[in-house]
Write a protein that holds these residues in place. Sequence first.
Motif, short mmCIF file in Angstrom:
data_model
loop_
_atom_site.label_atom_id
_atom_site.label_comp_id
_atom_site.label_asym_id
_atom_site.label_seq_id
_atom_site.Cartn_x
_atom_site.Cartn_y
_atom_site.Cartn_z
N GLN A 1 1.96 1.61 -6.02
CA GLN A 1 1.31 1.42 -4.88
C GLN A 1 -0.01 0.70 -5.21
O GLN A 1 -0.37 1.00 -6.28
N PRO B 1 -3.11 -0.49 -3.08
CA PRO B 1 -3.71 -0.95 -1.64
C PRO B 1 -5.06 -1.61 -2.04
O PRO B 1 -5.68 -2.06 -1.13
N GLU B 2 -5.39 -2.05 -3.49
CA GLU B 2 -6.82 -2.55 -3.70
C GLU B 2 -6.23 -3.99 -4.09
O GLU B 2 -7.20 -4.65 -4.46
N VAL C 1 -6.67 1.57 4.19
CA VAL C 1 -6.05 2.61 3.40
C VAL C 1 -7.56 3.32 2.97
O VAL C 1 -8.33 2.60 2.23
N ARG D 1 1.28 6.10 6.09
CA ARG D 1 0.65 5.41 7.10
C ARG D 1 -0.36 6.20 8.15
O ARG D 1 -1.38 5.95 8.56
N ASN E 1 -10.04 5.24 0.59
CA ASN E 1 -10.02 5.28 -1.03
C ASN E 1 -10.11 6.82 -1.23
O ASN E 1 -11.25 7.29 -1.79
N TYR F 1 -4.32 -2.48 4.01
CA TYR F 1 -4.82 -2.12 2.54
C TYR F 1 -6.06 -1.81 2.54
O TYR F 1 -6.76 -1.00 3.46
N LEU F 2 -6.77 -1.74 1.32
CA LEU F 2 -8.02 -0.88 1.36
C LEU F 2 -8.96 -1.23 2.38
O LEU F 2 -9.37 -2.33 2.63
N SER G 1 0.93 -1.26 -0.18
CA SER G 1 0.00 0.00 -0.04
C SER G 1 0.68 1.41 0.10
O SER G 1 0.39 2.29 -0.87
N TRP G 2 1.89 1.22 0.61
CA TRP G 2 2.82 2.48 0.84
C TRP G 2 4.15 2.32 0.84
O TRP G 2 4.91 3.39 0.97
N HIS H 1 -3.57 7.78 6.52
CA HIS H 1 -4.84 7.08 6.63
C HIS H 1 -5.10 6.46 7.96
O HIS H 1 -5.98 5.75 8.11
#
Length: 297
Positions: free
Chosen positions: A117, A119-120, A262, A277, A264, A237-238, A106-107, A280
Amino acid sequence: MSMRERFIEVTAAALDSDDRLALVLADIGVALFDRTGVTGRHPRRVVNVGIREQLLIGIAAGFALEGMRPIVHSYAPFLVERPYEQVKLDLGHQDVGAVLVSYGGSWDAAHEGRTHQAPEDVVLLSALPGWTIDVPGHPDELERSLVEAFASNDRIYIRLAEDHNAEPVAGEGLVVLRRGGERAPLVLAVGPLLDSVLEATRDLDATVGYLSRVRPFDAAGLRASLGGTDIVLVEPYLAGTSAAEISAALVDRSHRLLALGVENRELRRYGTAAEHRAAHGLDSAGIRRSLDGFLTA
């Protein structure tokens, strides 16, 4: 040793000992494996397709159709997002297995920008049937996951992270690490966010659970761990990726769910992994703020 370093070490040793294994790369990670000498020792089983991510998955499926066990590695967006159709068809529809091992998540690759990246990634693979998804929180957990994955024929996704928890967690499924009162909320940490969750809840009456295997989801473990009605899910993640799994597991029980992860939304400045981090709300301070707001509502 980082998770990625452990992955390189374990995979190189496995390629030396098991001639069923094949490694497929798309430039990313080639130099790291070259340093182990494994590419020279097994030139027919270590393949670099160049910057061709759709071909990356197609070649892996070809190995699998010939009875090999392919291991595929790249940054998460190049492994899941860009070749998603090939993952769906070449692997899933043909019902062949592979071990996809991603990096960056994710990051972690914030310095590379949004292109690196994803996150999905977990929610995308969760939309396809038959995938096991591991999100280890420590290099020792990663090694256990790799050894199991290399020996199987399943479709397995393993998500590496730059950060990891101070200690590995033993056990399978949902592991309860701290038990609160009879009606205490359950705070469920996934993978490398465990230490932040433990810090955020250190003076709360809360049960803290841990998951590193998120698919298939441990519904029975969730039901056994939850004494009250409140659940806080903390995923790297998401946000909400496993919310539907929790709702399905508790379809006959009243519950409240706060799904942290994370957000959206787009963060258009590079920044650092720690800054992403925190932005989010997934550092210990951010998790605690969300907990306080949810539990006092």
